[in-house]
Enzyme design. Structure first.
Site, PDB file in Angstrom:
ATOM      1  N   ALA A 136     -37.187 -22.777 -37.901  1.00 45.07           N
ATOM      2  CA  ALA A 136     -36.083 -22.740 -38.040  1.00 45.07           C
ATOM      3  C   ALA A 136     -35.215 -23.843 -39.013  1.00 45.07           C
ATOM      4  O   ALA A 136     -34.745 -24.964 -38.622  1.00 45.07           O
ATOM      5  CB  ALA A 136     -35.268 -22.713 -36.751  1.00 45.07           C
TER       6      ALA A 136
ATOM      7  N   GLU B  50     -29.443 -31.030 -45.708  1.00 44.92           N
ATOM      8  CA  GLU B  50     -28.077 -30.319 -45.208  1.00 44.92           C
ATOM      9  C   GLU B  50     -28.026 -29.192 -45.927  1.00 44.92           C
ATOM     10  O   GLU B  50     -26.727 -28.849 -46.295  1.00 44.92           O
ATOM     11  CB  GLU B  50     -26.839 -31.399 -45.262  1.00 44.92           C
ATOM     12  CG  GLU B  50     -27.045 -32.384 -44.259  1.00 44.92           C
ATOM     13  CD  GLU B  50     -25.533 -32.968 -44.280  1.00 44.92           C
ATOM     14  OE1 GLU B  50     -24.697 -32.311 -44.182  1.00 44.92           O
ATOM     15  OE2 GLU B  50     -25.529 -34.173 -43.677  1.00 44.92           O
TER      16      GLU B  50
END
Length: 382
Positions: free
Chosen positions: A133, A367
């Protein structure tokens, strides 16, 4: 103020920049090459930043912090990254890890965790990504199961910045497997909690001074009051956090681009070929002009996004993604051009621009990759 008004730094911001730059040049820059070469944590930078209250400037004054606004935080990160991107991850990740507590945590959580962060007694990391993930963060598998007055966490988080060094970790975990993103909750986990352990440091292309490791949760039992916000709100808190902290990645990118440009500009003015400075050649002048233009454009976009972060503007999601995406693309272009301007010397570790080029690459990836940033922007067009 219109959507296109730019945030203009105040005189105080200018004084802050000068102060941080002086500190960085004296206490951080001299160790940047060794930190990279030895792939070690920049302890000198941590000590210097803590001693000058620059390690977590975003923490509000009511919790013992400096109470810096979003632009001041950006300037600190930018100036540290100008010399050492690894070191700039100290203030950047302290904000990333603690912002969920600031945004959604209880009064008790804020008191318990923001105060030691502000004092420099602990660092804060952020645990969202997993082996399966990454960009699809909602597909995480780390579980948290309620057991009386406690939650028990099991799972693995990957790509965790400053893992093993930080004392505190904001951890996203599934509390309702049937609800997908609305079944994810946020928790504060401490390094000392039984069942917390760390993988070997990743062997990375850049930011070698900032440890990146897996974090393992094996039956980690924590008090229920360590949940951040209400059950099921963790994913929303994570996304709100990233809206703000993508601006800090833009600041990192801006800083490393500026550092590479400054070094290359000085080099071509001193380096002589064909009887004159390399900077006298028009082809080189055009390269420098393009580099400076792109850096300034990135700076304006980043500062405008910082202003929106401070105000909590409704278009922050778009602006934060745009700043991160644009500034990191600029950083990669500018650092690569800096290597080119130094020629063969730029390709060696004797000069800092090759390290800057390697460090710049990560700003296009973490990010949220820049491909993901474009998806975010497309879904939040102003």
């Amino acid at each position: 103020m219109s959507d296109f008004d730019l945030y203009r730094p105040s005189e105080e911001h200018g004084m802050l920049r000068a102060s941080v730059r002086s500190l960085v040049e004296a206490k951080i820059a001299p160790f940047a090459a060794a930190v990279d070469e030895e792939a070690r944590f920049p302890q000198e930078a941590l000590e210097a930043l803590v001693a000058n209250d620059l390690h977590a400037v975003h923490v509000p004054e009511e919790f013992g912090g400096a109470g810096a606004d979003a632009l001041a935080t950006v300037i600190v990160i930018e100036e540290v990254a100008r010399a050492c991107v690894s070191s700039s991850l100290i203030p950047a990740v302290n904000k990333l890890g603690s912002l969920p507590v600031m945004l959604a945590g209880s009064a008790e959580l804020k008191q318990r965790y923001l105060r030691p962060l502000a004092r420099g007694e602990a660092m804060f990391s952020y645990c969202l990504s997993e082996p399966e993930a990454g960009s699809d963060a909602a597909g995480m598998r780390t579980r948290a199961v309620r057991d009386g007055d406690h939650w028990v966490l099991d799972g693995v988080k990957r790509w965790i910045t400053n893992a093993g060094v930080s004392e505190f970790y904001t951890v996203m975990a599934v509390t309702d497997p049937e609800a997908r993103s609305r079944g994810i909750s946020a928790f504060v986990v401490e390094k000392s909690d039984p069942g917390v352990s760390f993988g070997a440091p990743e062997r990375k292309l850049g930011i070698k001074g900032s440890p990146t490791r897996e974090v393992y949760f094996d039956g980690v039992r924590i008090p229920a009051e360590r949940m951040i916000g209400a059950e099921g709100t963790g994913f929303a808190t994570a996304m709100r956090t990233l809206d703000h902290t993508r601006v800090t990645i833009a600041a990192q990118a801006l800083g490393v681009a500026q550092g590479a440009f400054d070094y290359a500009k000085g080099y071509v003015r001193e380096r002589r070929q064909f009887g004159r400075p390399v900077a006298d050649f028009q082809g080189v002048q055009f390269m420098l002009a393009d580099m400076a233009m792109k850096i300034e454009a990135a700076r304006q976009l980043t500062y405008a996004a910082a202003a929106k972060s401070e105000r909590g503007d409704g278009d922050l999601t778009f602006q934060g993604a745009a700043a991160k995406c644009f500034a990191s693309d600029v950083a990669m272009e500018v650092t690569t051009d800096a290597v080119q301007l130094l020629g063969g010397y730029g390709y060696t570790r004797d000069y800092p621009v090759e390290r800057m080029m390697r460090d710049a690459k990560i700003t296009q990836i973490y990010e949220g990759t820049n491909q993901v940033q474009r998806v975010v922007m497309a879904r939040n067009l102003p």
